[in-house]
Structures are given as C-alpha cells and as structure tokens.
Write an enzyme that holds these catalytic residues in place. Structure first.
Site, PDB file in Angstrom:
ATOM      1  N   THR A  87      54.863  64.303  57.784  1.00 16.14           N
ATOM      2  CA  THR A  87      54.721  64.834  59.142  1.00 16.14           C
ATOM      3  C   THR A  87      55.448  63.996  60.175  1.00 16.14           C
ATOM      4  O   THR A  87      55.981  64.521  61.154  1.00 16.14           O
ATOM      5  CB  THR A  87      53.216  64.918  59.500  1.00 16.14           C
ATOM      6  OG1 THR A  87      52.630  65.861  58.621  1.00 16.14           O
ATOM      7  CG2 THR A  87      52.979  65.360  60.924  1.00 16.14           C
ATOM      8  N   THR A 138      51.148  61.126  55.138  1.00 20.09           N
ATOM      9  CA  THR A 138      49.905  60.346  55.122  1.00 20.09           C
ATOM     10  C   THR A 138      49.045  60.604  53.877  1.00 20.09           C
ATOM     11  O   THR A 138      48.262  59.747  53.488  1.00 20.09           O
ATOM     12  CB  THR A 138      49.055  60.651  56.374  1.00 20.09           C
ATOM     13  OG1 THR A 138      48.792  62.049  56.420  1.00 20.09           O
ATOM     14  CG2 THR A 138      49.753  60.206  57.632  1.00 20.09           C
ATOM     15  N   ASP A 139      49.201  61.781  53.248  1.00 17.04           N
ATOM     16  CA  ASP A 139      48.288  62.139  52.154  1.00 17.04           C
ATOM     17  C   ASP A 139      48.263  61.100  51.029  1.00 17.04           C
ATOM     18  O   ASP A 139      47.208  60.752  50.531  1.00 17.04           O
ATOM     19  CB  ASP A 139      48.670  63.501  51.555  1.00 17.04           C
ATOM     20  CG  ASP A 139      48.366  64.660  52.496  1.00 17.04           C
ATOM     21  OD1 ASP A 139      47.861  64.404  53.602  1.00 17.04           O
ATOM     22  OD2 ASP A 139      48.640  65.816  52.118  1.00 17.04           O
ATOM     23  N   LYS A 171      42.839  57.267  53.234  1.00 12.86           N
ATOM     24  CA  LYS A 171      42.821  58.354  54.215  1.00 12.86           C
ATOM     25  C   LYS A 171      41.477  59.056  54.060  1.00 12.86           C
ATOM     26  O   LYS A 171      41.182  59.616  52.993  1.00 12.86           O
ATOM     27  CB  LYS A 171      43.979  59.315  53.957  1.00 12.86           C
ATOM     28  CG  LYS A 171      44.032  60.466  54.951  1.00 12.86           C
ATOM     29  CD  LYS A 171      45.246  61.368  54.743  1.00 12.86           C
ATOM     30  CE  LYS A 171      45.217  62.497  55.750  1.00 12.86           C
ATOM     31  NZ  LYS A 171      46.363  63.408  55.654  1.00 12.86           N
TER      32      LYS A 171
HETATM   33  N1  GLU Z   1      50.987  66.650  53.185  1.00 14.85           N
HETATM   34  C1  GLU Z   1      52.084  66.036  53.830  1.00 14.85           C
HETATM   35  C2  GLU Z   1      52.293  64.611  53.399  1.00 14.85           C
HETATM   36  O1  GLU Z   1      51.395  63.877  53.086  1.00 14.85           O
HETATM   37  C3  GLU Z   1      52.012  66.137  55.314  1.00 14.85           C
HETATM   38  C4  GLU Z   1      50.862  65.385  55.918  1.00 14.85           C
HETATM   39  C5  GLU Z   1      51.289  64.126  56.609  1.00 14.85           C
HETATM   40  O2  GLU Z   1      52.407  63.663  56.598  1.00 14.85           O
HETATM   41  O3  GLU Z   1      50.403  63.594  57.214  1.00 14.85           O
HETATM   42  O4  GLU Z   1      53.429  64.220  53.379  1.00 14.85           O
END
Ligand code: GLU
Length: 411
Positions: free
Chosen positions: A79, A154-155, A231
């Site tokens: 993201t 972040t995942d 997370k």
């Molecule tokens: N699911 C995606 C990832 O972890 C987008 C969520 C994000 O970046 O926070 O890359």
C-alpha cells in the site's frame, strides 16, 4: 466514451466547466470523479480537454546535501507504494521509489535518499526467495549507506523483517515501513511513517526494526524490534504491536525526535555479514481441539523436517499427537509456541507438556509463532540438525527474552 475512461478530462456541462477522472460506467452517462473525491454523472456534456494520466512526469534529480547522511530506500510494493487505479477502482502498486520520495519532500531535510525498486508486489505474494534477494540487496546497500529503509506491504512485513534479522548481522539500522492507507487518501499514514523511518535509519540503532504509527493520530511512530512485532489489526493505522518486549523507541513526528524506551543494539556494535541460506521445508501448524496428527505425517512424508506448532496455553497439543511426535522428532525439529502470543511456553506444568518434552518437542520460549517459523528456516538452512536444536532455544537477535515483559502502558 470507452477511450477516455481512466483519463483526466475537462468538460462543459450544465453551463459550467468540470474537471475529473472518467470512471467506468454501465449506464451510458459520463461519470467523473471530481478532485474532491465525489463522483458525478453527466448525460449532456461536451469534452473540452483530455489529459493522459499515464504520461509520467520527469522527476527532477534529487539534490544531495553533503552534511546529511545517505540512506537507501528499497521499495518492494504494498500500500505504501500504491494509489487508487481509477480505471478499476482497485488499489494497485504503481509507484517507483523515486516517486515515493517526490511525494514526501520532508525526507530531504533528514537525509540524502537513493532509491531502488526491487519488487512491486503485494506482500501476500512474497516468497522465501524474495526474502533472500532482498537480504542480499540490503547487505550491499549497508556497505555504502548510513541506513536502509525497506518499504513493504504491511500484511507480511513482520515475516520479511524477521527473516532479514536472522540473515543479516548489521552495524546499521535496517528499517521496514509500510502504510495502512494509500498515499492519495487524506487519512494516509504513508508520509509520517516514511519520515519517522528516515529518522530511525539515521539514528544510532544497529538492528532490523519496523516503524509504523503508534496511535490513530499523526503524533508518533513506534520503533518495533523486527522479531517482536505483529500486525494486530486489519485496518487501523496503529495496527503493529510489540509483543513480549516493549517497542525500542518512539519517533515524535512534530519535533523529529526519538525517545528510546527499551534496550537496543547500537550502531557499530555488530560487524556486517550475511548468512542467507533458508530451508523452505518448514511448516507452521495451528492446533485446534480435535485436529489429528495426520497433518504432521503428511508434511513429514513430503520431506519437511522443521515444524512449529502453535499450541494452546502454555504450549500444548492433544496427547493423541504424542506417538507421532516421538517418531517425527527422531530426525526433525519440532518447536512449540503458543496461540496466546503473550507469555512464555512452559511444558513442565501439566502432564501433557511433560509428555511433549519427552517426545522431543522443544519449548519456543517467548517467540512469536511466525518468528519461530522463520528462525527454523534459517537454522535448518545454515546448521546441522543437532546444532539447530541447541540454537533454537537460544536468543540470537532479540527474539527470545530472558524475562518476558508484559507491557501495555503508553510510553
Ligand atoms: N495486502 C497488501 C500487502 O500486504 C496491502 C496491504 C498493505 O500494504 O498494507 O502488501
């Protein structure tokens, strides 16, 4: 109208001029996403101007200040590197690292940035081979820069950060940063997280960390030890929590100051080196009431020799598993962790635990299950089984603490 979908247009309608991006529409009317975010439909309109958004602007070269430290940003996607694609309405990764820097000019007051785009993927698509290639890239950059920032989805950021914590011995900060909301949204956390990560990357730290919003406001970020963070929320900006050890510090956005909270490894305490072999045949199994040990046999028959169990409470699975575990541990490593997350494994309290220890299961101390998984991949990739069995219970990079701290306080 098909040919102008996704493009920025100026139209004349209802006696006025409107500007916006043409959205896909099934009704035959023209739907514009206006600059204020609202969608408006037009039946009677005249197109005055069309601008192709895919035409990328040339970015001016970044000015380097010789008085500032040099930092490398390695972009991997997620993201933090995304914007809404108005053609489909979905969030897609479409930024290069230079574009991220262009979006956050405050970075230039903290450090000189060089940027590279290593991947452009959502982090659920990360694989062990991506971790290894990233570790090598960071290793190379650490020879040249004062600190390295990795932008990441972040995942699975904590998995990748943990993998690098084991693979790299670093004398300098390696900072993972992400965002819960993409940078074209008013509530985006991307800019503040990046600024705080740059302050961390130029600090006196010498370890791999994750820097993300500490609260739901834009006040400060926490610096989490990579092997002690998870997370914990799907969407909140303060989703990342340090587990079983406090955050190392907090970075105040306004004042650009860092307050240190917990013991940390300092800059230049360690020599730079890399041990980047990872054994992929390692699995994390979450136990639930009634789960049969066949699952172990299945993975064992596929050649897996590393097992992390996410057991209940102090570290239990059903006693039905004991016989299978006894067989498997003859030439495999089985490590027990807990679904509780908080606290430490102790298999000496109840009968079940004692049977598990006798069957050769190793207590994972206060490690997070996913950290134990990554550690086992690394240990089995670089050491013989018996040495790995010894090392798995020893603290290597802060993943095991001698006395688990339950902290909840706001620092
Ligand atoms: N699911 C995606 C990832 O972890 C987008 C969520 C994000 O970046 O926070 O890359």
């Amino acid at each position: 109208m098909e040919e102008i979908v996704g493009k920025k247009v100026k139209i004349k309608a209802k006696g006025r001029i409107f500007e916006g991006i043409v959205m896909p529409s099934t009704t035959g009317s023209l739907v514009l996403k206006l600059n204020n975010g609202y969608n408006v439909g037009f039946v009677d309109y005249e197109v005055i101007e069309v601008e192709d958004l895919e035409r990328r602007e040339e970015k001016p070269p970044i000015f380097k200040n010789p008085k500032l430290p040099n930092v490398k940003i390695i972009s991997t996607g997620g993201t933090i590197a995304s914007k809404v694609d108005y053609r489909t309405g979905a969030v897609t990764s479409q930024f290069t690292a230079e574009e991220i820097v262009g979006d956050v000019p405050e970075l230039a007051e903290i450090c000189n940035v060089d940027a590279c785009l290593l991947y452009n993927i959502l982090s659920e698509n990360m694989k062990v081979e991506h971790w290894v290639k990233l570790a090598r890239e960071v290793y190379k950059s650490l020879k040249k820069y004062e600190g390295v920032i990795v932008t990441h989805g972040t995942d699975t950021m904590a998995y990748t950060a943990s993998a690098l914590a084991f693979m790299l011995s670093t004398p300098k900060p390696v900072v993972f940063v992400g965002a819960q909301r993409s940078s074209d949204r008013p509530s985006s956390d991307a800019a503040m997280n990046l600024v705080c990560s740059a302050l961390t990357a130029t600090s006196d730290l010498g370890e791999v960390v994750v820097v993300m919003h500490a609260t739901t406001s834009d006040d400060y970020c926490y610096i989490h030890r990579a092997v002690k963070v998870r997370k914990c929320h799907t969407s909140r900006r303060d989703a990342f929590k340090s587990i079983n050890y406090p955050p190392l510090g907090k970075v105040i956005y306004d004042t650009r100051k860092i307050t240190w909270i917990a013991d940390r490894i300092r800059r230049n305490e360690k020599e730079l080196s890399i041990k980047d072999r990872m054994e992929e045949k390692v699995v994390l199994i979450k136990f639930f009431p009634g789960l049969k040990p066949d699952i172990l046999e299945y993975y064992y028959s596929k050649g897996y020799r590393g097992f992390v169990l996410e057991g209940t409470g102090l570290g239990h699975v059903s006693t039905d598993w004991i016989d299978t575990l006894r067989k498997v541990t003859e030439d495999s490593l089985v490590v027990m962790t807990s679904q509780c997350l908080w606290g430490r494994i102790c298999d000496r309290v109840y009968d079940t635990g004692r049977y598990l220890l006798k069957a050769g299961v190793v207590e994972g101390e206060d490690m997070l299950p996913e950290v134990a998984l990554v550690k086992l991949m690394w240990l089995l990739g670089n050491y013989e089984l018996e040495e790995a069995r010894e090392l798995v219970r020893k603290n290597i990079v802060g993943e095991i603490t001698s006395s688990t701290r339950y902290w909840e306080a706001e620092y």
